[in-house]
Design a protein around this motif. Structure first.
Motif, short mmCIF file in Angstrom:
data_model
loop_
_atom_site.label_atom_id
_atom_site.label_comp_id
_atom_site.label_asym_id
_atom_site.label_seq_id
_atom_site.Cartn_x
_atom_site.Cartn_y
_atom_site.Cartn_z
N ARG A 146 0.87 -1.20 0.07
CA ARG A 146 -0.02 -0.03 0.18
C ARG A 146 0.94 1.20 0.08
O ARG A 146 0.54 2.34 -0.78
N LYS A 147 2.01 1.39 0.56
CA LYS A 147 2.86 2.46 0.91
C LYS A 147 3.51 2.64 -0.62
O LYS A 147 3.76 3.94 -1.01
N GLU A 148 3.98 1.68 -1.06
CA GLU A 148 4.45 1.65 -2.47
C GLU A 148 3.43 1.98 -3.67
O GLU A 148 3.90 2.78 -4.78
N ASN A 149 1.92 1.93 -3.31
CA ASN A 149 1.09 1.78 -4.36
C ASN A 149 0.08 2.64 -3.69
O ASN A 149 -1.08 2.11 -3.79
N PRO A 150 0.19 4.02 -3.41
CA PRO A 150 -1.07 4.61 -2.73
C PRO A 150 -2.31 5.04 -3.57
O PRO A 150 -3.40 5.20 -2.97
N GLY A 151 -2.22 4.80 -4.94
CA GLY A 151 -3.23 5.26 -6.05
C GLY A 151 -4.03 3.84 -6.15
O GLY A 151 -5.25 4.14 -6.79
N VAL A 152 -3.57 2.58 -5.63
CA VAL A 152 -4.43 1.44 -6.05
C VAL A 152 -5.45 1.33 -4.99
O VAL A 152 -5.18 1.54 -4.03
N THR A 153 -6.80 1.21 -5.32
CA THR A 153 -7.92 1.21 -4.70
C THR A 153 -8.47 -0.49 -4.76
O THR A 153 -8.39 -1.04 -5.81
N TRP A 154 -8.91 -0.62 -3.52
CA TRP A 154 -9.75 -2.29 -3.64
C TRP A 154 -10.79 -2.20 -4.34
O TRP A 154 -11.90 -1.29 -4.18
N ASN A 155 -11.28 -3.03 -5.27
CA ASN A 155 -12.06 -3.16 -5.99
C ASN A 155 -12.67 -4.89 -6.39
O ASN A 155 -11.83 -5.45 -7.11
N PRO A 156 -13.51 -5.44 -5.58
CA PRO A 156 -13.86 -6.83 -5.78
C PRO A 156 -14.12 -7.39 -6.94
O PRO A 156 -14.39 -8.53 -7.36
N LEU A 181 6.20 -11.89 0.03
CA LEU A 181 5.57 -13.13 0.89
C LEU A 181 6.24 -14.27 -0.08
O LEU A 181 5.95 -14.34 -1.36
N PRO A 182 6.59 -15.56 0.46
CA PRO A 182 6.93 -16.68 -0.25
C PRO A 182 5.48 -17.07 -1.11
O PRO A 182 5.68 -17.58 -2.39
N LEU A 183 4.19 -17.19 -0.55
CA LEU A 183 2.99 -17.41 -1.16
C LEU A 183 2.29 -15.89 -1.25
O LEU A 183 1.96 -15.55 -0.26
N ALA A 184 2.15 -15.40 -2.64
CA ALA A 184 1.54 -14.31 -2.67
C ALA A 184 -0.07 -14.46 -2.40
O ALA A 184 -0.57 -15.28 -2.61
N LYS A 185 -0.62 -13.20 -2.08
CA LYS A 185 -2.01 -13.10 -2.44
C LYS A 185 -1.94 -11.72 -3.50
O LYS A 185 -1.41 -10.48 -3.33
N SER A 186 -2.27 -12.17 -4.58
CA SER A 186 -2.08 -11.08 -5.85
C SER A 186 -3.35 -10.25 -6.12
O SER A 186 -2.76 -9.14 -6.55
N ASN A 187 -4.29 -10.19 -5.49
CA ASN A 187 -5.57 -9.33 -5.35
C ASN A 187 -6.17 -9.16 -4.28
O ASN A 187 -6.37 -10.19 -3.48
N TRP A 188 -6.98 -8.00 -4.17
CA TRP A 188 -7.70 -7.85 -2.84
C TRP A 188 -7.34 -8.14 -1.55
O TRP A 188 -7.73 -8.39 -0.55
N ALA A 189 -5.84 -7.65 -1.42
CA ALA A 189 -5.29 -8.08 -0.11
C ALA A 189 -5.24 -6.83 0.44
O ALA A 189 -5.04 -5.50 0.43
N THR A 190 -6.01 -7.16 1.80
CA THR A 190 -6.17 -5.97 2.79
C THR A 190 -5.81 -6.68 4.32
O THR A 190 -6.00 -7.88 4.27
N THR A 191 -5.39 -5.91 5.07
CA THR A 191 -4.91 -6.24 6.03
C THR A 191 -5.98 -6.99 7.05
O THR A 191 -7.28 -6.68 6.94
N ILE A 192 -5.67 -7.95 7.85
CA ILE A 192 -6.41 -8.60 8.84
C ILE A 192 -6.28 -8.08 10.10
O ILE A 192 -5.48 -8.52 10.81
N SER A 193 -6.98 -6.86 10.47
CA SER A 193 -6.43 -6.08 11.56
C SER A 193 -7.54 -5.36 12.32
O SER A 193 -7.17 -4.77 13.36
N LYS A 194 -8.75 -5.18 11.87
CA LYS A 194 -9.94 -4.30 12.43
C LYS A 194 -10.82 -5.45 12.90
O LYS A 194 -11.59 -5.95 12.02
N GLY A 195 -10.90 -5.49 14.16
CA GLY A 195 -12.07 -6.30 14.71
C GLY A 195 -13.46 -5.62 14.68
O GLY A 195 -13.50 -4.44 14.12
N PRO A 196 -14.48 -6.41 14.89
CA PRO A 196 -14.39 -7.83 14.99
C PRO A 196 -13.96 -8.61 14.14
O PRO A 196 -13.87 -8.43 12.73
N PHE A 197 -13.23 -10.03 14.25
CA PHE A 197 -13.02 -10.82 13.31
C PHE A 197 -13.87 -12.10 13.24
O PHE A 197 -14.55 -12.68 14.13
#
Length: 526
Positions: free
Chosen positions: A401-411, A426-442
């Motif tokens: 996200r820091k390197e690509n601030p203009g890219v927006t999430w779109n499912p 990461l050794p195993l990428a997530k190539s699209n729709w990657a958002t942090t798992i950080s905001k509860g509830p989970f």
């Protein structure tokens, strides 16, 4: 008392799912005098695997205006908000080639693609109710309804509605349907190999031979047979959960090979398998819950195995092109189960019919540590590894996200939001729709492998769907459609193309069988 079949049949269809009904409807409208469907299941299991589908049909089309005349759920105001690009025959063919790694039989797949649009409009004329699949194939983004993944059509009320409409169409055409009638042998001429009848086990257990003008096999694959799954698909496949009917035992495949030396074709070690609710029944689908046991919300989050480790790129492609292979990936994990995990950023985007309360067991928590503890109570072997996996994943997402601030999430598109940046990969990428798992509830959901249908089947003539023998000659009077037809799908398939295949080749087989039955009757009268 279950009605039983009697007398001569012009066209006998073995199997009462979508492909079987399409074949019967086509035969009846093509002039066959007496068209009969038999099914080994009792009437309360009518519909085969088709009943358990979401009713999705993938077709080549020219965009929204091409589809509006055959759907019943779009008003003028909604139509103005829809973004739907044409999905051309080239797009469709490229998708089949891509997901099957080029192994698809070109003649079969070209026929499927070329006739997909006409076949679905033919079904609509026979009363099959179609809709735009807003709930499964579109997202509303910035006030626009965006369809994605090349798939736009479904049937009204999914597979349940599809079978209901097929039965009404069959009744209008005078097609007879008999349940608890099991084909046990083909009666073939010993010299010409021409099929001239079928031995049937009747509801009372007795066997009787019936003469026929033509036979169309549409009895499904072997996905409900644990022995055959282990034999052909490999180790652990006997423990996969059955998504649909328990009556697809592979018997018609075996009798065709035994009685007329039918040639095998397609990917016998491959199948359609999905992420499936771990608490679903093991050996058959639930006819009330049906397709709601599917759990295809993984592109919105992550999947981890029992050890707390990710094992697939959840965003490698649109869900339509990955959901049929990720079941296999789950089966290969320790214990053959996994956890799907999301946070409050993406939970609202999960489809209600797959993740609604009362159907799925939801593992909820206000913190990641609490979520890990609760998953540990349900089979997670390493809570610490899960927390490390999420931490590493979140760090990689933030760096991208820091390197690509203009890219927006779109499912609705492959948005490029990933875990791979110059500073963190990461050794195993997530190539699209990657958002942090950080905001509860989970939220976490426990999933396993659900097997849908098998890809191995019989070789057929692409023009008529006539069965081909091991001598590479067609077997007179015998046809094959639906899951029993081998050669189109290998390892994977584009979502929604299975029902379309049943319609395209069922229509062809029914027409050819009606003509064959008429000519056989004419010869018999000479």
């Amino acid at each position: 008392m279950t009605p039983r079949l009697r007398g001569y049949v012009d066209v006998l269809v073995v199997g009462g799912g979508n492909a079987g009904f399409c074949a019967a409807i086509s035969a009846a409208e093509s002039g066959a005098k007496r068209v009969v469907i038999i099914d080994s299941c009792p009437e309360d299991w009518v519909g085969g695997n088709s009943y358990f589908t979401a009713g999705a049909f993938r077709i080549a089309h020219d965009g929204l205006t091409d589809l509006l005349p055959i759907v019943n759920n779009v008003d003028q105001a909604t139509a103005k908000k829809i973004d739907m690009a044409p999905y051309t025959a080239t797009h469709f063919m490229n998708d089949i080639q891509r997901v099957t790694s080029g192994r698809t039989d070109p003649k079969l797949s070209q026929t499927l693609v070329r006739e997909s649009n006409a076949a679905i409009k033919w079904l609509a004329r026979h009363g099959i109710r179609f809709q735009l699949s807003f709930n499964r194939q579109a997202y509303e983004v910035n006030g626009r309804i965006q369809f994605w993944g090349g798939l736009a059509l479904k049937t009204d009320n999914g597979g349940k509605g599809l079978i209901e409409d097929h039965r009404k169409a069959a009744q209008r055409l005078g097609i007879e349907v008999y349940f608890s009638h099991t084909a046990s042998a083909l009666d073939a001429d010993p010299v010409t190999n021409a099929v001239r009848g079928v031995e049937i086990i009747l509801p009372n257990g007795e066997k009787e031979r019936f003469k026929t003008g033509a036979v169309i096999l549409a009895a499904g694959g072997f996905e409900a047979n644990p022995r055959m799954r282990a034999q052909y698909l490999g180790p652990n496949w006997d423990v996969a959960k059955v998504r649909g009917t328990p009556y697809n035992q592979g018997g018609c495949l075996e009798l065709a090979m035994r009685d007329v030396s039918a040639k095998q074709a397609g990917n016998w070690s491959g199948c359609h398998s999905v992420a499936w609710d771990a608490n679903a029944p093991a050996h058959e689908g639930d006819r009330a819950i049906s397709n709601e046991f599917t759990k295809s919300g993984y592109p919105m989050g992550i999947m981890v195995n029992r050890n707390g480790e990710r094992f697939v790129d959840e965003g490698v492609d649109m869900r339509n092109y990955t959901y049929a292979i990720f079941g296999k990936a789950i089966l290969a994990q320790p214990g053959s189960f996994a956890f799907q995990i999301w946070d409050s950023q993406t939970i609202p985007w999960l489809r209600a019919e797959e993740y609604r309360d009362g159907i799925v067991e939801k593992i909820t928590a206000s913190t990641l540590s609490e979520l890990a503890d609760k998953c540990a109570e349900r089979g997670l072997a390493s809570r610490d590894r899960l927390l490390n996996t999420i931490e590493e994943f979140n760090d990689a997402v933030e760096q991208h996200r820091k390197e690509n601030p203009g890219v927006t999430w779109n499912p609705a598109v492959k948005d490029g939001l990933s875990t791979q940046s110059r500073t963190s990969r990461l050794p195993l990428a997530k190539s699209n729709w990657a958002t942090t798992i950080s905001k509860g509830p989970f939220l976490a959901v426990r999933v396993t492998c659900g097997v849908t249908f098998t890809f191995g089947g019989l070789a057929v003539d692409p023009e008529t769907a006539a069965v081909v023998s091991t001598t590479n000659k067609t077997v007179p009077n015998l046809y094959c459609v639906g899951e029993m037809l081998g050669g189109i799908f290998y390892d994977n398939y584009p979502g929604g193309s299975g029902l379309t295949s049943g319609a395209v080749f069922g229509r062809r087989a029914g027409k050819a069988a009606a003509a064959k039955a008429a000519s056989s009757l004419a010869v018999a009268r000479l």
